[in-house]
Design a protein around this motif. Sequence first.
Motif, PDB file in Angstrom:
ATOM      1  N   VAL A  87      27.497-102.497  51.865  1.00 27.23           N
ATOM      2  CA  VAL A  87      27.346-102.454  53.323  1.00 27.23           C
ATOM      3  C   VAL A  87      28.409-103.354  53.944  1.00 27.23           C
ATOM      4  CG1 VAL A  87      25.827-102.879  55.277  1.00 27.23           C
ATOM      5  CG2 VAL A  87      24.862-102.084  53.097  1.00 27.23           C
ATOM      6  N   THR A  88      29.173-102.797  54.869  1.00 25.26           N
ATOM      7  CA  THR A  88      30.183-103.571  55.600  1.00 25.26           C
ATOM      8  C   THR A  88      29.815-103.571  57.078  1.00 25.26           C
ATOM      9  OG1 THR A  88      31.882-102.871  54.024  1.00 25.26           O
ATOM     10  CG2 THR A  88      32.637-103.845  56.091  1.00 25.26           C
ATOM     11  N   ARG A  89      29.686-104.765  57.638  1.00 27.38           N
ATOM     12  CA  ARG A  89      29.347-104.894  59.055  1.00 27.38           C
ATOM     13  C   ARG A  89      30.601-105.261  59.833  1.00 27.38           C
ATOM     14  NH1 ARG A  89      23.659-105.609  59.402  1.00 27.38           N
ATOM     15  NH2 ARG A  89      22.717-105.957  57.362  1.00 27.38           N
ATOM     16  N   GLY A  90      30.842-104.554  60.899  1.00 28.83           N
ATOM     17  CA  GLY A  90      32.007-104.831  61.725  1.00 28.83           C
ATOM     18  C   GLY A  90      31.671-104.696  63.191  1.00 28.83           C
ATOM     19  N   GLY A  91      32.633-105.040  64.031  1.00 28.58           N
ATOM     20  CA  GLY A  91      32.428-104.952  65.473  1.00 28.58           C
ATOM     21  C   GLY A  91      33.745-105.096  66.193  1.00 28.58           C
ATOM     22  N   GLY A  92      33.638-105.206  67.483  1.00 26.69           N
ATOM     23  CA  GLY A  92      34.841-105.299  68.297  1.00 26.69           C
ATOM     24  C   GLY A  92      35.291-106.713  68.572  1.00 26.69           C
ATOM     25  N   GLY A  93      34.755-107.680  67.823  1.00 25.98           N
ATOM     26  CA  GLY A  93      35.157-109.062  68.013  1.00 25.98           C
ATOM     27  C   GLY A  93      34.475-109.747  69.166  1.00 25.98           C
ATOM     28  N   THR A  94      33.400-109.132  69.684  1.00 26.79           N
ATOM     29  CA  THR A  94      32.669-109.744  70.794  1.00 26.79           C
ATOM     30  C   THR A  94      31.403-110.408  70.271  1.00 26.79           C
ATOM     31  OG1 THR A  94      31.291-107.819  71.298  1.00 26.79           O
ATOM     32  CG2 THR A  94      33.513-107.866  72.247  1.00 26.79           C
TER      33      THR A  94
END
Length: 208
Positions: A117-124
């Motif tokens: 599982v890799t969790r990512g986002g827009g840096g917010t």
Amino acid sequence: VTKSVTMDNTHPDSLLLTGIITIDFGDGTLCADSSRRRSGSISTEFTITVSKVDHRVYHSVETVTLNEFTQGSKKLSGIFISKAAPGGLQWLKVQNAELTYSDSVATTVTWSGRLTVTRGGGGTHSHSDDIKTITGSITGTTAEGSFSSEITNDLIIKWECYRGRNIPVSGTIVVTSPDTTTTLDFGDGSCDKLYTSTTAGETTELHF
């Protein structure tokens, strides 16, 4: 319940926490309520390493072992290993899991596999742009024979769609059993809770 936890602060660049906790239910005879009677044991062994330079940098490994843990007509054994690292990476590995349950006839299911599982986002700092990606496969056996389940296209879960509920919005899984092969397609990324199941050329639309 037995436990042992150790903190090692002797390393110049990291703090190391290790431990093991075991719950041993014995043969279950000490429980007066037979409907809630449990036997066997569950243990968890963990190692957590945290950087002293940057507390956001860490690594953890947890191994949960079930040794013939039994409740009612269900018995579960196996080893479940979970790892976590910076960058939103998580792994779950299952080794020789076995579930036996009995209604009128005893049935046993076994499985092993690994999911990443890799969790990512827009840096917010907001969850609204968080995305979870899942890859991996599982194999096992049932009373009907062997089976396999493989994520052939990454499963994508968007927090904004269902506020953190683990419902995929895209990706495919191929499930193979002795007689059939079924492909589950979770869509094009739309937040519609729809997916399709295709077996022998026949496609059915389903809803979460």
